[in-house]
Design a protein around this motif. Structure first.
Motif, PDB file in Angstrom:
ATOM      1  N   LEU A  68      11.557  -0.757 -13.745  1.00 50.35           N
ATOM      2  CA  LEU A  68      11.139  -1.172 -15.091  1.00 50.35           C
ATOM      3  C   LEU A  68      10.492  -0.050 -15.905  1.00 50.35           C
ATOM      4  O   LEU A  68      10.118  -0.264 -17.054  1.00 50.35           O
ATOM      5  CB  LEU A  68      10.173  -2.354 -14.979  1.00 50.35           C
ATOM      6  CG  LEU A  68      10.773  -3.646 -14.418  1.00 50.35           C
ATOM      7  CD1 LEU A  68       9.683  -4.636 -14.060  1.00 50.35           C
ATOM      8  CD2 LEU A  68      11.759  -4.263 -15.411  1.00 50.35           C
ATOM      9  N   GLY A  69      10.360   1.126 -15.321  1.00 52.12           N
ATOM     10  CA  GLY A  69       9.837   2.259 -16.074  1.00 52.12           C
ATOM     11  C   GLY A  69       8.330   2.358 -16.135  1.00 52.12           C
ATOM     12  O   GLY A  69       7.764   2.994 -17.042  1.00 52.12           O
ATOM     13  N   VAL A  70       7.650   1.753 -15.175  1.00 52.17           N
ATOM     14  CA  VAL A  70       6.191   1.855 -15.111  1.00 52.17           C
ATOM     15  C   VAL A  70       5.819   3.288 -14.722  1.00 52.17           C
ATOM     16  O   VAL A  70       6.457   3.874 -13.842  1.00 52.17           O
ATOM     17  CB  VAL A  70       5.626   0.843 -14.086  1.00 52.17           C
ATOM     18  CG1 VAL A  70       4.136   1.072 -13.849  1.00 52.17           C
ATOM     19  CG2 VAL A  70       5.893  -0.581 -14.560  1.00 52.17           C
ATOM     20  N   PRO A  71       4.804   3.872 -15.347  1.00 49.84           N
ATOM     21  CA  PRO A  71       4.435   5.269 -15.064  1.00 49.84           C
ATOM     22  C   PRO A  71       4.037   5.505 -13.607  1.00 49.84           C
ATOM     23  O   PRO A  71       3.474   4.629 -12.952  1.00 49.84           O
ATOM     24  CB  PRO A  71       3.235   5.511 -15.993  1.00 49.84           C
ATOM     25  CG  PRO A  71       3.351   4.492 -17.062  1.00 49.84           C
ATOM     26  CD  PRO A  71       3.991   3.292 -16.427  1.00 49.84           C
ATOM     27  N   GLU A  72       4.328   6.707 -13.109  1.00 49.82           N
ATOM     28  CA  GLU A  72       3.990   7.081 -11.741  1.00 49.82           C
ATOM     29  C   GLU A  72       2.495   7.032 -11.496  1.00 49.82           C
ATOM     30  O   GLU A  72       2.047   6.768 -10.375  1.00 49.82           O
ATOM     31  CB  GLU A  72       4.514   8.494 -11.447  1.00 49.82           C
ATOM     32  CG  GLU A  72       6.030   8.602 -11.375  1.00 49.82           C
ATOM     33  CD  GLU A  72       6.595   7.860 -10.173  1.00 49.82           C
ATOM     34  OE1 GLU A  72       5.943   7.866  -9.106  1.00 49.82           O
ATOM     35  OE2 GLU A  72       7.681   7.260 -10.306  1.00 49.82           O
ATOM     36  N   SER A  73       1.692   7.278 -12.522  1.00 46.58           N
ATOM     37  CA  SER A  73       0.239   7.252 -12.361  1.00 46.58           C
ATOM     38  C   SER A  73      -0.234   5.879 -11.893  1.00 46.58           C
ATOM     39  O   SER A  73      -1.238   5.762 -11.184  1.00 46.58           O
ATOM     40  CB  SER A  73      -0.453   7.613 -13.680  1.00 46.58           C
ATOM     41  OG  SER A  73      -0.085   6.710 -14.720  1.00 46.58           O
ATOM     42  N   ILE A  74       0.477   4.839 -12.278  1.00 44.38           N
ATOM     43  CA  ILE A  74       0.139   3.474 -11.875  1.00 44.38           C
ATOM     44  C   ILE A  74       0.766   3.151 -10.526  1.00 44.38           C
ATOM     45  O   ILE A  74       0.125   2.552  -9.654  1.00 44.38           O
ATOM     46  CB  ILE A  74       0.605   2.473 -12.946  1.00 44.38           C
ATOM     47  CG1 ILE A  74      -0.187   2.687 -14.236  1.00 44.38           C
ATOM     48  CG2 ILE A  74       0.461   1.035 -12.455  1.00 44.38           C
ATOM     49  CD1 ILE A  74       0.270   1.829 -15.396  1.00 44.38           C
ATOM     50  N   ILE A  75       2.013   3.552 -10.329  1.00 44.03           N
ATOM     51  CA  ILE A  75       2.714   3.252  -9.080  1.00 44.03           C
ATOM     52  C   ILE A  75       2.003   3.885  -7.887  1.00 44.03           C
ATOM     53  O   ILE A  75       1.908   3.287  -6.810  1.00 44.03           O
ATOM     54  CB  ILE A  75       4.173   3.740  -9.159  1.00 44.03           C
ATOM     55  CG1 ILE A  75       4.947   2.948 -10.216  1.00 44.03           C
ATOM     56  CG2 ILE A  75       4.865   3.627  -7.802  1.00 44.03           C
ATOM     57  CD1 ILE A  75       6.351   3.457 -10.478  1.00 44.03           C
ATOM     58  N   ASN A  76       1.469   5.086  -8.076  1.00 43.54           N
ATOM     59  CA  ASN A  76       0.905   5.842  -6.957  1.00 43.54           C
ATOM     60  C   ASN A  76      -0.587   5.641  -6.728  1.00 43.54           C
ATOM     61  O   ASN A  76      -1.133   6.146  -5.746  1.00 43.54           O
ATOM     62  CB  ASN A  76       1.169   7.345  -7.170  1.00 43.54           C
ATOM     63  CG  ASN A  76       2.642   7.683  -7.134  1.00 43.54           C
ATOM     64  OD1 ASN A  76       3.417   7.043  -6.417  1.00 43.54           O
ATOM     65  ND2 ASN A  76       3.054   8.666  -7.918  1.00 43.54           N
ATOM     66  N   ARG A  77      -1.285   4.908  -7.608  1.00 46.59           N
ATOM     67  CA  ARG A  77      -2.730   4.732  -7.414  1.00 46.59           C
ATOM     68  C   ARG A  77      -3.012   3.703  -6.326  1.00 46.59           C
ATOM     69  O   ARG A  77      -2.203   2.812  -6.066  1.00 46.59           O
ATOM     70  CB  ARG A  77      -3.418   4.344  -8.724  1.00 46.59           C
ATOM     71  CG  ARG A  77      -3.189   2.932  -9.193  1.00 46.59           C
ATOM     72  CD  ARG A  77      -3.978   2.590 -10.455  1.00 46.59           C
ATOM     73  NE  ARG A  77      -5.402   2.586 -10.230  1.00 46.59           N
ATOM     74  CZ  ARG A  77      -6.296   2.056 -11.065  1.00 46.59           C
ATOM     75  NH1 ARG A  77      -5.885   1.498 -12.204  1.00 46.59           N
ATOM     76  NH2 ARG A  77      -7.578   2.084 -10.789  1.00 46.59           N
ATOM     77  N   ALA A  78      -4.163   3.826  -5.691  1.00 42.93           N
ATOM     78  CA  ALA A  78      -4.561   2.871  -4.653  1.00 42.93           C
ATOM     79  C   ALA A  78      -4.792   1.506  -5.283  1.00 42.93           C
ATOM     80  O   ALA A  78      -5.472   1.404  -6.309  1.00 42.93           O
ATOM     81  CB  ALA A  78      -5.829   3.351  -3.960  1.00 42.93           C
ATOM     82  N   PRO A  79      -4.218   0.447  -4.701  1.00 40.32           N
ATOM     83  CA  PRO A  79      -4.408  -0.896  -5.267  1.00 40.32           C
ATOM     84  C   PRO A  79      -5.888  -1.278  -5.320  1.00 40.32           C
ATOM     85  O   PRO A  79      -6.616  -1.092  -4.343  1.00 40.32           O
ATOM     86  CB  PRO A  79      -3.647  -1.803  -4.290  1.00 40.32           C
ATOM     87  CG  PRO A  79      -2.654  -0.904  -3.632  1.00 40.32           C
ATOM     88  CD  PRO A  79      -3.331   0.424  -3.530  1.00 40.32           C
ATOM     89  N   THR A  80      -6.318  -1.793  -6.462  1.00 42.23           N
ATOM     90  CA  THR A  80      -7.702  -2.201  -6.632  1.00 42.23           C
ATOM     91  C   THR A  80      -7.793  -3.350  -7.625  1.00 42.23           C
ATOM     92  O   THR A  80      -7.042  -3.394  -8.597  1.00 42.23           O
ATOM     93  CB  THR A  80      -8.584  -1.038  -7.126  1.00 42.23           C
ATOM     94  OG1 THR A  80      -9.904  -1.528  -7.399  1.00 42.23           O
ATOM     95  CG2 THR A  80      -8.017  -0.402  -8.382  1.00 42.23           C
ATOM     96  N   ALA A  81      -8.718  -4.259  -7.352  1.00 48.61           N
ATOM     97  CA  ALA A  81      -9.001  -5.337  -8.299  1.00 48.61           C
ATOM     98  C   ALA A  81     -10.065  -4.900  -9.302  1.00 48.61           C
ATOM     99  O   ALA A  81     -10.409  -5.649 -10.205  1.00 48.61           O
ATOM    100  CB  ALA A  81      -9.469  -6.581  -7.551  1.00 48.61           C
ATOM    101  N   SER A  82     -10.604  -3.678  -9.111  1.00 48.70           N
ATOM    102  CA  SER A  82     -11.647  -3.123  -9.985  1.00 48.70           C
ATOM    103  C   SER A  82     -12.839  -4.083 -10.117  1.00 48.70           C
ATOM    104  O   SER A  82     -13.395  -4.268 -11.188  1.00 48.70           O
ATOM    105  CB  SER A  82     -11.077  -2.794 -11.377  1.00 48.70           C
ATOM    106  OG  SER A  82     -10.105  -1.776 -11.290  1.00 48.70           O
ATOM    107  N   LEU A  83     -13.208  -4.681  -8.998  1.00 48.77           N
ATOM    108  CA  LEU A  83     -14.333  -5.612  -9.016  1.00 48.77           C
ATOM    109  C   LEU A  83     -15.661  -4.885  -9.155  1.00 48.77           C
ATOM    110  O   LEU A  83     -16.608  -5.393  -9.743  1.00 48.77           O
ATOM    111  CB  LEU A  83     -14.335  -6.451  -7.730  1.00 48.77           C
ATOM    112  CG  LEU A  83     -13.130  -7.372  -7.527  1.00 48.77           C
ATOM    113  CD1 LEU A  83     -13.214  -8.067  -6.179  1.00 48.77           C
ATOM    114  CD2 LEU A  83     -13.046  -8.403  -8.647  1.00 48.77           C
ATOM    115  N   TRP A  84     -15.713  -3.682  -8.571  1.00 43.40           N
ATOM    116  CA  TRP A  84     -16.885  -2.819  -8.715  1.00 43.40           C
ATOM    117  C   TRP A  84     -16.433  -1.389  -8.504  1.00 43.40           C
ATOM    118  O   TRP A  84     -15.285  -1.122  -8.169  1.00 43.40           O
ATOM    119  CB  TRP A  84     -17.988  -3.207  -7.719  1.00 43.40           C
ATOM    120  CG  TRP A  84     -17.533  -3.350  -6.305  1.00 43.40           C
ATOM    121  CD1 TRP A  84     -17.258  -2.357  -5.417  1.00 43.40           C
ATOM    122  CD2 TRP A  84     -17.267  -4.586  -5.626  1.00 43.40           C
ATOM    123  NE1 TRP A  84     -16.841  -2.883  -4.228  1.00 43.40           N
ATOM    124  CE2 TRP A  84     -16.858  -4.240  -4.312  1.00 43.40           C
ATOM    125  CE3 TRP A  84     -17.356  -5.938  -5.972  1.00 43.40           C
ATOM    126  CZ2 TRP A  84     -16.520  -5.199  -3.370  1.00 43.40           C
ATOM    127  CZ3 TRP A  84     -17.031  -6.881  -5.026  1.00 43.40           C
ATOM    128  CH2 TRP A  84     -16.615  -6.522  -3.747  1.00 43.40           C
TER     129      TRP A  84
END
Length: 244
Positions: free
Chosen positions: A174-190
């Motif tokens: 779908l063309g999502v940027p590599e910066s998003i594909i390669n980052r560690a999954p996080t819910a950004s809760l803290w």
């Protein structure tokens, strides 16, 4: 390119259209976080309703990386979006809770962010006659790794049957940027929170388990336990029998 997955993504676009039409609504709304799941759902939502979709960025003590990945996504996919700063609302909410003299847990406060975000999405959704698209994948849904009445309180769950590895493949298609594909999954809760730290192991092991592949016994026990105790998140509120 995985053509089977590409065909499934095309099906999801049609499915979203069908569900919105059945609900007599006009389009869809998606909360974007800078993460891969919301990025994939945003791309699908735009494909389904190119003239009637909206993405919403709702920072609430969000990290600089969240912000950068969000910007990368909006620029790459040319997304229509609005931004609502929820930090002042969250701080006011915490102050009100503190005045009760009852201390709140770290997780309860973190989950309040997800519920504030969902309240925001539903305000926009109702205003525009849109449905809210959820971003939970198969692993998150099975484990209950979502906030009840937060990111779990949605109208449609388009990627709920995709493994995390399939979400990554879908993101590339779908063309999502590599910066998003390669980052560690996080819910950004803290700050510095990651999914793997909270769950205890990575999504690859969860995906393998869901595919009935052999995994360590400790992984199996942990997944089974999380699934069992989170069942209440996946069903409607229990009701008693009718009175005679």
């Amino acid at each position: 390119m995985n053509m089977e997955l590409k065909d499934y993504l095309d099906y999801l676009v049609d499915w979203i259209k069908e569900q919105v039409t059945k609900a007599n609504q006009k389009g869809v709304i998606i909360g974007i976080s800078g993460g891969i799941d919301s990025a994939v759902v945003a791309a699908l939502g735009k494909k389904a309703f190119p003239n009637d979709y909206l993405t919403v960025w709702m920072p609430c003590q969000s990290s600089q990386l969240d912000e950068q990945c969000k910007n990368d996504l909006i620029e790459s996919l040319k997304l229509k979006y609005v931004s609502v700063d929820l930090k002042p609302v969250f701080e006011s909410f915490k102050t009100a809770l503190n005045e009760s003299k009852m201390e709140q847990s770290k997780l309860a406060l973190a989950n309040s962010k997800a519920r504030l975000r969902m309240t925001t999405l539903y305000s926009f959704a109702q205003t525009n006659n849109y449905l809210v698209l959820g971003t939970d994948n198969w692993a998150e849904w099975h484990l209950g790794y979502f906030t009840k009445f937060g990111d779990g309180g949605v109208d449609l769950l388009p990627i709920v049957h995709l493994l995390k590895r399939e979400v990554k493949q879908a993101a590339s298609i779908l063309g999502v940027p590599e910066s998003i594909i390669n980052r560690a999954p996080t819910a950004s809760l803290w700050e510095d929170q990651t999914d793997e730290q909270e769950i205890g192991f990575g999504y690859d092991l969860i995906d393998d388990y869901l595919l009935n592949k052999p995994v360590d016994e400790q992984v199996k026990k942990r997944v089974d336990q999380l699934h069992k105790i989170s069942e209440h998140k996946r069903i409607a509120a229990p009701m008693p029998n009718k009175k005679n």
